[in-house]
Design an enzyme around this catalytic site. Structure first.
Site, short mmCIF file in Angstrom:
data_model
loop_
_atom_site.label_atom_id
_atom_site.label_comp_id
_atom_site.label_asym_id
_atom_site.label_seq_id
_atom_site.Cartn_x
_atom_site.Cartn_y
_atom_site.Cartn_z
N ASP A 50 -3.96 -17.70 1.71
CA ASP A 50 -5.14 -18.30 1.08
C ASP A 50 -5.76 -19.35 2.01
O ASP A 50 -6.98 -19.44 2.14
CB ASP A 50 -4.82 -18.88 -0.31
CG ASP A 50 -3.55 -19.70 -0.36
OD1 ASP A 50 -2.67 -19.54 0.51
OD2 ASP A 50 -3.41 -20.52 -1.29
N ASP B 86 -5.44 -6.39 5.99
CA ASP B 86 -6.64 -5.67 5.54
C ASP B 86 -7.72 -6.69 5.14
O ASP B 86 -8.87 -6.62 5.59
CB ASP B 86 -6.26 -4.79 4.34
CG ASP B 86 -7.40 -3.90 3.89
OD1 ASP B 86 -8.39 -3.76 4.62
OD2 ASP B 86 -7.30 -3.34 2.77
N TYR C 82 0.83 -1.21 0.00
CA TYR C 82 0.00 0.00 0.00
C TYR C 82 0.86 1.26 0.00
O TYR C 82 0.40 2.33 -0.40
CB TYR C 82 -0.95 0.03 1.21
CG TYR C 82 -2.09 -0.97 1.15
CD1 TYR C 82 -2.26 -1.80 0.04
CD2 TYR C 82 -2.99 -1.09 2.20
CE1 TYR C 82 -3.30 -2.72 0.00
CE2 TYR C 82 -4.04 -2.00 2.14
CZ TYR C 82 -4.18 -2.82 1.05
OH TYR C 82 -5.21 -3.73 1.00
N ASP D 188 -10.94 -7.80 7.74
CA ASP D 188 -12.31 -7.50 7.31
C ASP D 188 -13.14 -8.79 7.21
O ASP D 188 -14.30 -8.83 7.62
CB ASP D 188 -12.30 -6.73 5.99
CG ASP D 188 -11.99 -5.26 6.21
OD1 ASP D 188 -12.10 -4.79 7.35
OD2 ASP D 188 -11.63 -4.57 5.24
N LYS E 242 2.72 -15.50 2.67
CA LYS E 242 2.69 -16.29 1.45
C LYS E 242 4.13 -16.63 1.11
O LYS E 242 4.64 -16.33 0.02
CB LYS E 242 1.98 -15.51 0.33
CG LYS E 242 1.68 -16.30 -0.92
CD LYS E 242 0.55 -17.31 -0.78
CE LYS E 242 0.41 -18.13 -2.06
NZ LYS E 242 -0.64 -19.19 -1.96
#
Ligand code: MG
Ligand code: MG
Lengths: 358, 358
Positions: free
Chosen positions: B221, B245, B142, B249, B189
């Protein structure tokens, strides 16, 4: 119609589930007057054992010469537990994807009343869920430049997308939406990422060519919530590689069983069809694996051939088996049927259903 | 204990929910013999309306001089719907985070029997869920370099992490795990990303300093699946900015209501405490918003002050209110209580509970 299919059994339960798909495909061929021929190819641990190579050249050649590839599963614990192993089964699949330039991974997500008890979601959430995720498979941060400082003080990964990469999968997703409920949802993070803003721009540019499709946009963090809260809102979901990895795995659990879920990988050359489950070596050879993921992958192959009616009959067979309790041990550990029995029952369904229809 | 708290009401329902937290904090102060003083600061649309600036200098100064910040919510539709607006409410919060170097976002996730009917997950999945996500907030993709070709043929985002960035939040997460069930799960990951491999390396290096904490690793994942399938397995979840993030959520929806969820952002200077819900302008001024997210944020603030017993009493008050049906309209649209009534009831609980205990 004559079609030539490369069959890669692979490892673990791969051979037994794939055998049931071939049986169902043969039933379809017989009833609809098609001719399907098969070339069996080696890949994975099976190929290493027999040739030393997880992806022999003959397999690539066989696949390139076929109209489609039906693949079982890959992976064997004897390689997983040996960190010194130079060749690994999974390398076979990665190399094959590369050779065939499989840039789009397609994963349908549907729910079945017979599996409600296995889903982590409430019945209310599961009603009318029927969507398909188009995940870009060869670009993005998984394939971008990677760096790590010699002293490990810093590391980085680059997420790159070109317009061309976005366009080719977007066209596939829009065409799929036209055949479905005519809604396409792009999942991105365009409020933060430049690559996501390019995805959004390209999709917006393409959209007028598919004016019957309604397009909407969802940030990936919101998508991760919506897949649980209200999955029936989705029709075609289009997204980049890593977001697709995360949300397609998240979505895979809502149906209640990974054993049922098919997938397709489509690219510049031959397309590949495989269940999303792994090689599940503990179950290998016991005739207890769920062949439904593979059989529904074969149905996706039929769709890919343009044989939509045939694909529908296969799916009807799967629905019929589930609704009548003809399921494997993973779905019902008490009253269960063998892998081969399920394949036989669905093949019989194809024969009977088509015979009745005609 | 004397503590000075900067209070930022913000926009929409911000002022009314924050008022209830202050009321509960005052009850705690009175019962436990602490002195909490408050400085009210402007931020967001409220600040733009009054000063033209979404984050006036006095607010930054007030926050830097405070022991903690209690914040309501930000955002107003009149700015959302005006693409020409040069100043936006949200800029205030982004700038404040930067000024305070808030590098760790902390989000607890718990479930409540009284909210089972609102959760998309089955009751079985919801039992004993109690974990906290530590999300890195100032690094990663980000904030990395962004590029787009002039002809929009290509775009990229760079995900960078330094060892220092990973270390500082990892220490916070390990310390939190020591105060909890002593399990830390790093979500990454690392099978694909170099930055994830650095996260894993740094966490493995730090782990021996917290030998009472069990560490495990989960690919993002898989984490997206496990949060739905078996959320009770988690205690402290540590992850980088974008993965955090997405999974925080996703995790926020399992409790059944966003209105209940608190958060903390911790950094080099003053820490900030806020409910995860937004400014919900449709409900503003109606005394119907759920103050629980804010009140539980105040409880996190008490924990941050080391006032763990006091925090527990606040949480007990929230549990008591929920269990007895003292809930706002979002939880029960038929038999509901006003925002201010809930605040009053929980304050009363604090007074009575502590009085009984002593
Ligand atoms: Mg995955
Ligand atoms: Mg978010």
């Amino acid at each position: 119609m004559n079609k030539h299919i490369a069959v890669i059994n692979g490892d673990g339960i791969g051979p037994e589930v794939t055998a049931q798909s071939v049986r169902v495909l043969n039933a379809i061929a017989e009833q609809f007057g098609h001719e399907f021929t098969y070339t069996y190819c080696l890949m994975g641990a099976d190929a290493i054992d027999k040739t030393g190579n997880p992806l022999p050249d003959e397999t690539v050649e066989g696949c390139l010469n076929a109209d489609a590839i039906l693949f079982g599963a890959i992976g064997h614990p004897k390689y997983d537990n040996d960190p010194t192993a130079k060749v690994r089964p999974e390398q076979g699949l990665l190399k094959l994807r590369k050779s065939l330039q499989l840039f789009a991974n397609i994963r349908p997500v549907s729910t079945y009343a017979a599996l409600e008890h296995l889903s982590p979601l409430k019945a209310k959430q599961l009603e009318n869920v029927d969507f398909v995720i188009y995940r870009e498979l060869t670009g993005g941060i998984y394939f971008g430049e990677k760096k790590v400082a010699e002293d490990y003080s810093e590391a980085s990964d680059l997420c790159v997308y070109t317009k061309t990469e976005i366009e080719r999968i977007s066209h596939l997703a829009f065409k799929a939406a036209q055949q479905r409920r005519k809604k396409l949802t792009l999942v991105d993070k365009a409020n933060v990422l430049e690559s996501s803003r390019l995805w959004r721009k390209v999709v917006q540019e393409i959209a007028p060519q598919y004016s019957d499709v309604v397009v909407d946009f969802l940030f990936v963090d919101n998508a991760a919530m919506q897949i649980i809260l209200n999955p029936k809102q989705f029709d075609v979901v289009l997204t980049e590689n890593m977001f697709g990895d995360i949300i397609s795995d998240e979505a895979s659990v809502i149906s209640g069983s990974l054993g049922l879920l098919p997938s397709a990988s489509v690219g510049a050359a031959t397309a590949l069809f495989e269940p999303i489950h792994g090689s599940y070596p503990q179950a290998a050879g016991k005739d207890i694996a769920n062949p439904t993921g593979s059989i529904l992958s074969a149905a996706m192959m039929l769709d890919h051939f343009g044989l939509h009616k045939e694909a529908e009959v296969v799916r009807a067979g799967v629905n019929w088996a589930l609704a009548n309790g003809f399921v494997t041990k993973d779905i019902d550990p008490v009253n269960y049927y063998f892998t081969s029995t399920i394949g036989e029952l669905i093949s019989d369904f194809v024969h009977n259903r088509v015979a009745t229809d005609v």
